[in-house]
Design an enzyme around this catalytic site. Structure first.
Site, short mmCIF file in Angstrom:
data_model
loop_
_atom_site.label_atom_id
_atom_site.label_comp_id
_atom_site.label_asym_id
_atom_site.label_seq_id
_atom_site.Cartn_x
_atom_site.Cartn_y
_atom_site.Cartn_z
N LEU A 1 -3.37 1.54 7.06
CA LEU A 1 -3.81 2.65 6.22
C LEU A 1 -3.16 2.61 4.84
CD1 LEU A 1 -3.78 5.69 8.69
CD2 LEU A 1 -5.70 4.19 8.05
N LEU B 1 5.03 -10.77 2.07
CA LEU B 1 5.43 -11.66 0.98
C LEU B 1 5.32 -13.07 1.54
CD1 LEU B 1 6.95 -12.78 -1.55
CD2 LEU B 1 9.08 -12.13 -0.41
N HIS C 1 3.57 -5.01 2.86
CA HIS C 1 3.06 -5.60 4.09
C HIS C 1 3.47 -7.05 4.25
CE1 HIS C 1 0.22 -2.33 5.17
NE2 HIS C 1 0.18 -2.14 3.86
N SER D 1 0.86 -1.18 0.00
CA SER D 1 0.00 0.00 0.00
C SER D 1 0.90 1.23 0.00
CB SER D 1 -0.94 0.01 1.21
OG SER D 1 -0.20 0.14 2.42
N TYR E 1 16.20 -10.14 2.20
CA TYR E 1 15.81 -8.91 1.52
C TYR E 1 17.01 -8.13 1.01
CZ TYR E 1 11.05 -9.80 2.98
OH TYR E 1 9.81 -10.38 3.13
#
Length: 205
Positions: A109, A122, A120, A95, A166
Site C-alpha cells: 500500500l 535498494l 521497499h 512509498s 544501513y
C-alpha cells in the site's frame, strides 16, 4: 515543475554548470552519470536487477513486477535511479506509510497522507556491486527526502546481515519487524529525516 528540478544533487551531469571549456566538454549523447526519479517505463529494468539480486539470496523479490509498476505509478517521486550512459545501474523504491510500525499492508500500500517513507528495496546491478554505489545512492536518496516537507522519517526492514550496511547510512535499529515472509525474519530500522533541519538549510532545498 518537477520536484527534482530544483535539487542540485539530482540534476543530471549535462544540466549542471560546466567547469571545462566548450572544446573539452564530453561528446556523449547521454550523460555519463544521472540520478532521477523512476517512471513506470523503467519497471522492467528495475525488476531485472531486483530479481537477480534477491532470488539467489532470499528466494524471492521484495517487489514483483506488477508491484514495481504499481509504486512507480502511484508515487514515482519516492523512487531514485542511478543511470550511467542511459543504463540503470542501481535504484531505490519507496512509498508513504502512516503508522509507527510496518505491517503486512505496508508491503503493497501507498498511504498518500503518511509522513513515513517506507523504503521497499535498494538494489545494484551485479556488474556494479562492491563499488560503494549502494551507499552513495542511499545518501542521495536521504538528501532528497530532506527536501520533501511532508516526510518525517524513513523506515525499512532488512535481514540481520544487512543491519551494519544501513547503520553506516545513519539508520537506527527499532527491533524485530512484525513482518515475516516464509521463513525469513527482519529487523526494522529508521532514519529521522525531519530532525536534520541544518542539513536541509544547506542542501539546496
Amino acid at each position: 515543475m518537477s520536484v527534482t528540478s530544483g535539487l542540485p544533487f539530482l540534476k543530471p551531469e549535462h544540466l549542471r554548470p560546466s567547469l571545462t571549456s566548450p572544446g573539452r566538454q564530453r561528446r556523449h549523447t547521454l550523460p555519463a552519470s544521472e540520478f532521477r526519479c523512476l517512471t513506470p517505463e523503467d519497471a522492467i529494468s528495475v525488476f531485472e536487477i531486483e530479481r537477480e539480486a534477491f532470488i539467489s539470496v532470499s528466494g524471492d523479490c521484495p517487489l514483483h513486477l506488477d508491484e514495481v509498476r504499481h509504486f512507480l505509478t502511484l508515487c514515482p517521486e519516492l523512487s531514485l535511479g542511478w543511470f550511467e550512459e542511459g543504463r540503470l545501474v542501481a535504484f531505490i523504491i519507496g512509498s508513504l506509510w502512516d503508522q509507527e510500525k510496518l505491517t503486512m499492508d505496508a508491503l503493497t500500500l501507498h498511504k498518500p497522507h503518511g509522513s513515513t517513507v517506507h523504503i521497499h528495496v535498494l538494489a545494484v546491478h551485479r556488474t556494479f556491486r562492491q563499488q560503494g554505489k549502494g551507499s552513495i545512492l542511499m545518501w542521495r536518496y536521504l538528501q532528497y527526502l530532506r527536501c520533501l516537507p511532508y516526510v518525517r522519517r524513513a523506515v525499512l526492514m532488512c535481514e540481520d546481515f544487512l543491519v551494519p550496511f544501513y547503520q553506516k547510512s545513519g539508520f537506527k535499529v527499532l527491533g524485530p519487524s512484525e513482518i515475516t515472509v516464509g521463513p525469513l525474519a527482519f529487523i526494522e530500522m529508521q532514519f529521522p529525516v525531519r530532525g536534520h533541519a541544518f542539513m536541509r538549510r544547506n542542501s539546496g532545498c
